[in-house]
Design a protein around this motif. Structure first.
Motif, PDB file in Angstrom:
ATOM      1  N   ARG A  13      11.110  70.421  50.105  1.00 47.36           N
ATOM      2  CA  ARG A  13      11.339  71.488  49.762  1.00 47.36           C
ATOM      3  C   ARG A  13      10.802  72.504  48.121  1.00 47.36           C
ATOM      4  NH1 ARG A  13      14.434  76.037  48.129  1.00 47.36           N
ATOM      5  NH2 ARG A  13      15.192  77.041  48.553  1.00 47.36           N
ATOM      6  N   SER A  14       9.891  73.223  48.160  1.00 50.98           N
ATOM      7  CA  SER A  14       9.301  73.611  46.924  1.00 50.98           C
ATOM      8  C   SER A  14       9.954  75.562  46.485  1.00 50.98           C
ATOM      9  CB  SER A  14       7.816  73.444  46.508  1.00 50.98           C
ATOM     10  OG  SER A  14       7.635  75.244  47.344  1.00 50.98           O
ATOM     11  N   PHE A  15       9.896  74.880  45.671  1.00 48.61           N
ATOM     12  CA  PHE A  15      10.461  76.879  45.327  1.00 48.61           C
ATOM     13  C   PHE A  15       9.116  77.757  45.293  1.00 48.61           C
ATOM     14  CE2 PHE A  15      12.874  74.277  41.688  1.00 48.61           C
ATOM     15  CZ  PHE A  15      13.432  75.184  41.982  1.00 48.61           C
ATOM     16  N   ASN A  16       9.768  79.411  46.247  1.00 47.55           N
ATOM     17  CA  ASN A  16       8.852  79.976  46.175  1.00 47.55           C
ATOM     18  C   ASN A  16       8.555  80.623  44.891  1.00 47.55           C
ATOM     19  OD1 ASN A  16      10.645  81.773  45.920  1.00 47.55           O
ATOM     20  ND2 ASN A  16      11.099  81.764  48.087  1.00 47.55           N
ATOM     21  N   VAL A  17       7.994  81.732  44.794  1.00 49.07           N
ATOM     22  CA  VAL A  17       7.019  82.161  43.557  1.00 49.07           C
ATOM     23  C   VAL A  17       8.414  83.461  43.440  1.00 49.07           C
ATOM     24  CG1 VAL A  17       5.569  84.680  43.083  1.00 49.07           C
ATOM     25  CG2 VAL A  17       4.248  82.715  44.031  1.00 49.07           C
ATOM     26  N   LYS A  18       9.210  84.150  44.212  1.00 47.25           N
ATOM     27  CA  LYS A  18      10.194  84.623  43.706  1.00 47.25           C
ATOM     28  C   LYS A  18      11.420  83.869  42.871  1.00 47.25           C
ATOM     29  CE  LYS A  18      13.562  88.394  46.318  1.00 47.25           C
ATOM     30  NZ  LYS A  18      13.877  89.346  46.914  1.00 47.25           N
ATOM     31  N   GLU A  19      11.789  83.018  43.504  1.00 50.50           N
ATOM     32  CA  GLU A  19      12.917  81.588  43.289  1.00 50.50           C
ATOM     33  C   GLU A  19      12.330  81.879  41.539  1.00 50.50           C
ATOM     34  OE1 GLU A  19      14.458  79.518  46.811  1.00 50.50           O
ATOM     35  OE2 GLU A  19      12.946  79.500  46.039  1.00 50.50           O
ATOM     36  N   ALA A  20      10.511  81.127  41.969  1.00 51.71           N
ATOM     37  CA  ALA A  20      10.193  81.258  40.179  1.00 51.71           C
ATOM     38  C   ALA A  20      10.631  82.157  39.178  1.00 51.71           C
ATOM     39  CB  ALA A  20       9.068  80.687  40.047  1.00 51.71           C
ATOM     40  N   GLN A  21      10.069  83.136  40.033  1.00 53.26           N
ATOM     41  CA  GLN A  21      10.122  84.362  38.901  1.00 53.26           C
ATOM     42  C   GLN A  21      11.444  85.163  38.566  1.00 53.26           C
ATOM     43  OE1 GLN A  21       8.431  87.476  41.494  1.00 53.26           O
ATOM     44  NE2 GLN A  21       6.780  86.997  40.513  1.00 53.26           N
TER      45      GLN A  21
END
Length: 141
Positions: A13-21
């Protein structure tokens, strides 16, 4: 699934863009608070020892070490944080009609730190103008 499959699934599982933001959006607050706290804390650590060298730090027949006053920071946090949280912030919340937000609490803490640094600067100017404690008082030069 077996335990190994579950473990492998969690690691893929990886982070998506929203979670990174969302994670990166906390950085400005972390930087501002860290710099502000460090400025206040370091100025306090510089002022206390030099001011204690000139103060009459006797209590009865004994004399405190100037480093003893560094404990006042910890005592202030232990004493005033509950007072702010249980007395001051609820009153402010009632007056303004909404809860006191985290940012407002941080600003309140920085205002208190600013006031303490201004009072330390005033005390330092008085300390520098005062004559040395020596001779009859029993202090060394």
């Amino acid at each position: 699934r077996s335990l190994g499959d579950e473990s492998q699934h969690q690691h893929s599982r990886s982070f998506n863009v929203k979670e990174a933001q969302q994670s990166l959006s906390a950085l400005p607050m972390i930087v501002v608070v860290n710099i502000s706290f460090s400025l206040c804390y370091n100025s306090m650590n510089n002022a206390f020892p030099s001011q204690a060298c000139q103060m009459d730090v006797r209590l009865g027949s004994s004399q405190f070490n100037g480093a003893f006053y560094n404990i006042s920071d910890a005592l202030a946090i232990v004493i005033f944080t509950p007072i702010f949280e249980t007395c001051l912030f609820p009153v402010i919340s009632k007056l303004k009609g909404s809860p006191v937000r985290l940012g407002q609490k941080i600003v309140a803490g920085l205002v208190v730190a600013c006031i303490s640094n201004v009072s330390a600067a005033w005390l330092e100017s008085k300390r520098r103008d005062a004559p040395y404690l020596c001779g009859d008082a029993g202090f060394s030069q």
